[in-house]
Design a protein around this motif. Structure first.
Motif, mmCIF file in Angstrom:
data_model
loop_
_atom_site.group_PDB
_atom_site.id
_atom_site.type_symbol
_atom_site.label_atom_id
_atom_site.label_comp_id
_atom_site.label_asym_id
_atom_site.label_seq_id
_atom_site.Cartn_x
_atom_site.Cartn_y
_atom_site.Cartn_z
ATOM 1 N N GLN A 51 -6.235 -11.132 6.489
ATOM 2 C CA GLN A 51 -5.217 -11.697 5.591
ATOM 3 C C GLN A 51 -5.386 -11.159 4.179
ATOM 4 O O GLN A 51 -4.417 -10.850 3.493
ATOM 5 N N ARG A 52 -6.631 -11.014 3.732
ATOM 6 C CA ARG A 52 -6.904 -10.466 2.400
ATOM 7 C C ARG A 52 -6.375 -9.036 2.293
ATOM 8 O O ARG A 52 -5.772 -8.657 1.292
ATOM 9 N N LYS A 53 -6.573 -8.235 3.319
ATOM 10 C CA LYS A 53 -6.098 -6.852 3.306
ATOM 11 C C LYS A 53 -4.576 -6.785 3.356
ATOM 12 O O LYS A 53 -3.955 -5.940 2.717
ATOM 13 N N VAL A 54 -3.941 -7.669 4.115
ATOM 14 C CA VAL A 54 -2.473 -7.710 4.166
ATOM 15 C C VAL A 54 -1.915 -8.090 2.801
ATOM 16 O O VAL A 54 -0.959 -7.483 2.313
ATOM 17 N N THR A 55 -2.533 -9.069 2.164
ATOM 18 C CA THR A 55 -2.109 -9.468 0.818
ATOM 19 C C THR A 55 -2.282 -8.310 -0.155
ATOM 20 O O THR A 55 -1.380 -8.014 -0.943
ATOM 21 N N GLY A 56 -3.424 -7.634 -0.094
ATOM 22 C CA GLY A 56 -3.667 -6.474 -0.957
ATOM 23 C C GLY A 56 -2.654 -5.373 -0.721
ATOM 24 O O GLY A 56 -2.169 -4.742 -1.665
ATOM 25 N N ARG A 57 -2.316 -5.131 0.547
ATOM 26 C CA ARG A 57 -1.314 -4.107 0.877
ATOM 27 C C ARG A 57 0.042 -4.469 0.288
ATOM 28 O O ARG A 57 0.744 -3.616 -0.250
ATOM 29 N N ASN A 58 0.417 -5.741 0.340
ATOM 30 C CA ASN A 58 1.703 -6.163 -0.225
ATOM 31 C C ASN A 58 1.733 -6.008 -1.739
ATOM 32 O O ASN A 58 2.745 -5.585 -2.301
ATOM 33 N N TYR A 59 0.637 -6.347 -2.409
ATOM 34 C CA TYR A 59 0.570 -6.120 -3.860
ATOM 35 C C TYR A 59 0.654 -4.629 -4.179
ATOM 36 O O TYR A 59 1.344 -4.218 -5.105
ATOM 37 N N PHE A 60 -0.063 -3.804 -3.405
ATOM 38 C CA PHE A 60 -0.028 -2.356 -3.598
ATOM 39 C C PHE A 60 1.407 -1.841 -3.495
ATOM 40 O O PHE A 60 1.847 -1.059 -4.340
ATOM 41 N N ARG A 61 2.136 -2.295 -2.490
ATOM 42 C CA ARG A 61 3.523 -1.853 -2.289
ATOM 43 C C ARG A 61 4.385 -2.172 -3.508
ATOM 44 O O ARG A 61 5.203 -1.367 -3.943
ATOM 45 N N LYS A 62 4.231 -3.378 -4.026
ATOM 46 C CA LYS A 62 5.052 -3.814 -5.153
ATOM 47 C C LYS A 62 4.701 -3.057 -6.427
ATOM 48 O O LYS A 62 5.593 -2.637 -7.180
ATOM 49 N N ILE A 63 3.412 -2.856 -6.661
ATOM 50 C CA ILE A 63 3.010 -2.103 -7.853
ATOM 51 C C ILE A 63 3.474 -0.658 -7.725
ATOM 52 O O ILE A 63 3.951 -0.061 -8.692
ATOM 53 N N MET A 64 3.350 -0.084 -6.534
ATOM 54 C CA MET A 64 3.811 1.287 -6.323
ATOM 55 C C MET A 64 5.310 1.392 -6.591
ATOM 56 O O MET A 64 5.776 2.343 -7.218
ATOM 57 N N TYR A 65 6.067 0.409 -6.135
ATOM 58 C CA TYR A 65 7.508 0.404 -6.377
ATOM 59 C C TYR A 65 7.792 0.435 -7.880
ATOM 60 O O TYR A 65 8.620 1.217 -8.347
ATOM 61 N N LEU A 66 7.096 -0.392 -8.640
ATOM 62 C CA LEU A 66 7.295 -0.424 -10.098
ATOM 63 C C LEU A 66 6.889 0.899 -10.736
ATOM 64 O O LEU A 66 7.566 1.392 -11.643
ATOM 65 N N CYS A 67 5.782 1.484 -10.275
ATOM 66 C CA CYS A 67 5.319 2.763 -10.829
ATOM 67 C C CYS A 67 6.313 3.890 -10.571
ATOM 68 O O CYS A 67 6.422 4.820 -11.368
#
Length: 121
Positions: A51-67
């Motif tokens: 669950q921690r890795k899935v949450t981290g992956r979702n944050y990564f996706r959102k930050i990447m989108y903003l970048c």
């Protein structure tokens, strides 16, 4: 729309591209410290670790989108790989390196327009 809110807040605060870039870099650093490297496969992990890795992956996706969004960072049209004066700003490539993600990983987790609408990003 959360992206429009972020852009409006940035503009209201008078933040330039460099300051916005540093803010995204700091946010990314904190996410990396909390969730570690990007992992797409969680086989063999316990429920809380997965669950921690899935949450981290979702944050990564959102930050990447903003970048990658040129309305947030001017370099986005070049994905941080170009030779423009803006290319020293934090962007997709730096985020990818920070999280140990490969180009294939990035393509697999990149948010589509449908993902953005569904997530209200």
């Amino acid at each position: 729309n959360a992206v429009a809110d972020i852009i409006a807040l940035r503009d209201a605060a008078g933040l330039n591209a460099e300051t916005t870039s540093r803010a995204l870099e700091e946010l990314s650093r904190r996410m990396y410290q909390s969730y570690g490297a990007l992992m797409l496969k969680t086989d063999g992990m316990g429920a809380s670790g997965a669950q921690r890795k899935v949450t981290g992956r979702n944050y990564f996706r959102k930050i990447m989108y903003l970048c990658e969004l040129k309305e947030v960072l001017p370099q986005a049209s070049e994905n941080g790989d170009g030779d423009s004066s803006e290319s020293t700003l934090f962007g997709r490539r730096q985020l990818q390196d920070m999280f140990g993600a490969t180009d294939d990983d990035v393509e697999e987790v990149r948010m589509t327009k449908e993902d953005v609408v569904a997530a209200d990003v």
